[in-house]
Write a protein that holds these residues in place. Sequence first.
Motif, short mmCIF file in Angstrom:
data_model
loop_
_atom_site.label_atom_id
_atom_site.label_comp_id
_atom_site.label_asym_id
_atom_site.label_seq_id
_atom_site.Cartn_x
_atom_site.Cartn_y
_atom_site.Cartn_z
N ASN A 43 4.16 1.71 -0.73
CA ASN A 43 5.00 1.88 -1.93
C ASN A 43 4.15 2.27 -3.14
O ASN A 43 4.57 3.10 -3.96
CB ASN A 43 5.82 0.61 -2.20
N ASN A 44 2.96 1.70 -3.26
CA ASN A 44 2.08 2.08 -4.37
C ASN A 44 1.67 3.54 -4.27
O ASN A 44 1.64 4.27 -5.26
CB ASN A 44 0.81 1.22 -4.40
N GLU A 45 1.37 3.98 -3.05
CA GLU A 45 0.97 5.39 -2.87
C GLU A 45 2.15 6.31 -3.21
O GLU A 45 1.96 7.35 -3.85
CB GLU A 45 0.49 5.64 -1.43
N ASP A 95 4.48 5.68 -5.37
CA ASP A 95 4.57 5.65 -6.83
C ASP A 95 3.52 6.56 -7.46
O ASP A 95 3.74 7.14 -8.52
CB ASP A 95 4.36 4.22 -7.37
N ARG A 96 2.37 6.69 -6.79
CA ARG A 96 1.29 7.56 -7.32
C ARG A 96 1.53 9.02 -6.98
O ARG A 96 0.73 9.88 -7.30
CB ARG A 96 -0.06 7.16 -6.69
N GLY A 97 2.63 9.31 -6.26
CA GLY A 97 2.95 10.71 -5.96
C GLY A 97 2.38 11.20 -4.65
O GLY A 97 2.30 12.42 -4.42
N VAL A 98 1.98 10.30 -3.77
CA VAL A 98 1.40 10.72 -2.48
C VAL A 98 2.51 10.79 -1.42
O VAL A 98 3.19 9.79 -1.19
CB VAL A 98 0.31 9.71 -2.03
N TYR A 110 0.84 -1.20 0.00
CA TYR A 110 0.00 0.00 0.00
C TYR A 110 0.88 1.26 0.00
O TYR A 110 0.70 2.16 -0.83
CB TYR A 110 -0.93 -0.02 1.22
#
Length: 421
Positions: free
Chosen positions: A208-210, A212-215, A206
Amino acid sequence: MKVDVILGLQWGDEGKGKLVDVICPSYPIIARFQGGPNAGHSLVIHGKKMVLNTIPSGIFRNGSTNVAGSGMVLNPVGMLREIKQLESLGIPVKERLVLSRRAHLILPTHPLLDSALEQVKGDDKIGSTLKGIGPAYSDKTARQGIRLGDLDNGRLEPNFREQIARHTNELMRFGADLSQLDTLCDEWMRSLDEIATYTRTDTEFYLNNELDRGVPILAEGAQGTLLDLEFGSYPFVTSSHTTVAGVCSGLGVAPHRIGKVMGIFKAYCTRVGSGPFPTELNNETGEFLRQTGHEFGATTGRPRRCGWIDLPALRYAIMLNGVTDLIMTKADVLSELTEIGVCTHYRTSAGQTSHLPADLEGVEPVFRMIPGWHHSLTESTSEDSLPPQLLHYIDLLEEELNRPIRIVSVGPDRRQTIHRG
Ligand code: IMP
């Protein structure tokens, strides 16, 4: 996008809870990476004091997601109590809290073991909060701990029974009182059933994905660098990694993902529990700091030991954590003092040093006394309103520590926060 970190540079209780609450509007996700209910993060929201033990301090902010990371140890009973209190204040915890499936659980026997182990230590007690932190991390390291994610694989109940039986044998050897154990186990299981209705996931993916999304993410430390298992004043430490290394291991983010490291320290120094404290003041000034700074543990209510600021210890903590920005809290507590002590280096049997030795026993602090400011700071809202002696103290610390002090906190309320360039 990066994970910015806020962590304590002293022996904990530096004011992380308030500061996380102040800076978290810039971070949609706030994540705790280590520790458990031994922490007590105090916040004042609309004049009301709140203490968070397990839940990250971003929980009060609309739209925030608060992650209890895999490096944490969670006690379902205390955590549920904390959640219910927040929900009674209208905080939609279910929408804002995400728990790591890898986080380990504090079993009802862990606090009992904590007490028994402390008792046999006699005068060498660590001064643990007795929340079961050490025994829970010991079971984790011994590869026999129970994780929140075990709720999903059918192993939780048999493992629970097995661990409780093993702990019971150990506790009987200590002669511990086990009369309440069945009740404690029932309460624990009931609480866990409710905790199971809150979101649990593989938070490393969760987070690392966030990113990657720029959060942007804020990692919130608990305790302080000098209580780190590896680099703290061992054995008088907690059982987790309180330094920036703990962010990588406790959230599952790689070192290159770390951005700013905000190191927070008090304008003086405190410690709760046993262990060396070179700048401790066992005198009226120490008592003044304790009373004026309300230096009583947020979790246990124990009086905190108080002393002057310790620059060798701060330099060490800055080095270990790669601190980029400093935050100073509780400058207001020093307001009435005529003189303020600053420990610039130590005298040891091997001579003078500005380094913190691995063994603090017997080191003598060397102080430089500087003038106080005799000026109440509680209404100060900008740097212009700070007295010149305090500005001098800030300059001295920035020069000695070679880092900018970006925020000066002058009271517990969100508004009592001065941001500097
Ligand atoms: P434990 O983590 O409860 O086992 O306690 C180990 C040591 O760390 C004791 O000296 C505690 O007083 C100290 N400690 C643990 N958590 C905190 C905290 O949140 N603030 C300050 N000291 C802490």
